[in-house]
Scaffold this active site. Structure first.
Site: not given
Ligand code: F6R
Length: 241
Positions: A67, A136, A138, A143
């Site tokens: 990313d 979280n 990811h 996400e």
């Protein structure tokens, strides 16, 4: 799914580096999928050390990073392109042309995502994908949501991600709100996936991701279905499992 239980961050990093170096020694032209963030830094450090000792080299390796922040140029200090040079590429013999990262300056998201997926395809896919785990759940910047996104896409970062990543920026407002990320299918198609996770702060999400149901609400949970997934985690990260 295989779990390697490490004592602490350094032990976790050496265990993961062992897997990566074995991959490169056995298959010098491997395509490595790489991650940024705090978790893999020790793994890169260990690989650099073995490279300097002449035990492994990266001359023929090709890499694709997961990313990049939208809006940050490769020479921006907080870009992932800069992170990779500072923490790995500049210290080993990998040719710059063999390394690939989404172009955060390409404002045409559709074009950039299609281009990046074409890069991955042209390389023949990923042989070994290294991952960290977001607070979280990811992976890459996939996400939590209602569904899994297959290919490279532009994502609006979750509040939890912006909060977690603000430590790298002067102010929270400076954290970019969007990123380009490889998709879940890109990750799931890797021949082998290795995730490094450390610290008590990740214990809850490790439990939810790998001991709970497979759900896009916890994107990493899909790795339970991967044919060759290894979780390398320290005792603190595994303390709730
Ligand atoms: C980074 C990435 C992210 C991180 C995750 C964990 O390229 O894709 O998924 O792996 O946010 O970050 P750290 O390791 O800093 O806790």
């Amino acid at each position: 799914m295989e779990i390697i239980r490490a004592r602490d961050y350094d032990h976790m990093s050496r265990q993961a580096a062992n897997i990566l170096s074995a991959q490169v020694i056995l298959h010098p032209e491997s395509v490595l999928g790489l991650a940024t963030g705090s978790s893999p830094i020790g793994t890169y450090r260990q690989l650099i050390d073995w490279y300097k000792k002449g035990d492994v080299d990266f001359r023929r390796v090709r890499t694709v990073n997961l990313d990049e922040y939208v809006g940050l140029a490769a020479d921006h200090e907080q870009s992932y392109a800069h992170f990779m040079r500072a923490n790995f590429f500049d210290h080993v013999d990998i040719p710059a042309g063999n390394t690939h990262i989404p172009d955060g300056t390409n404002a045409d998201a559709e074009h950039e995502c299609a281009r990046y997926d074409a890069v991955i395809r042209a390389l023949g896919g990923v042989d070994l994908q290294l991952l960290g785990l977001g607070p979280n759940g990811h992976i890459g910047f996939n996400e939590p949501g209602d569904s899994f996104t297959k290919g490279t896409h532009k994502v609006l970062l979750a509040e939890a991600t912006i909060r977690a990543n603000k430590r790298f920026f002067k102010r929270e407002e400076d954290v970019p709100r969007c990123a380009y990320t490889m998709g879940i299918l890109d990750i799931m198609q890797a021949e082998r996936v290795v995730m490094v996770v450390s610290g008590e702060g990740k214990a809850d999400i490790v439990h939810r991701a790998f001991f709970g149901p497979v759900t896009p609400r916890v994107p990493a949970s899909i790795l339970q279905l991967h044919k060759n997934f290894t979780l390398v985690a320290d005792e603190a990260a595994l303390s709730k499992c």
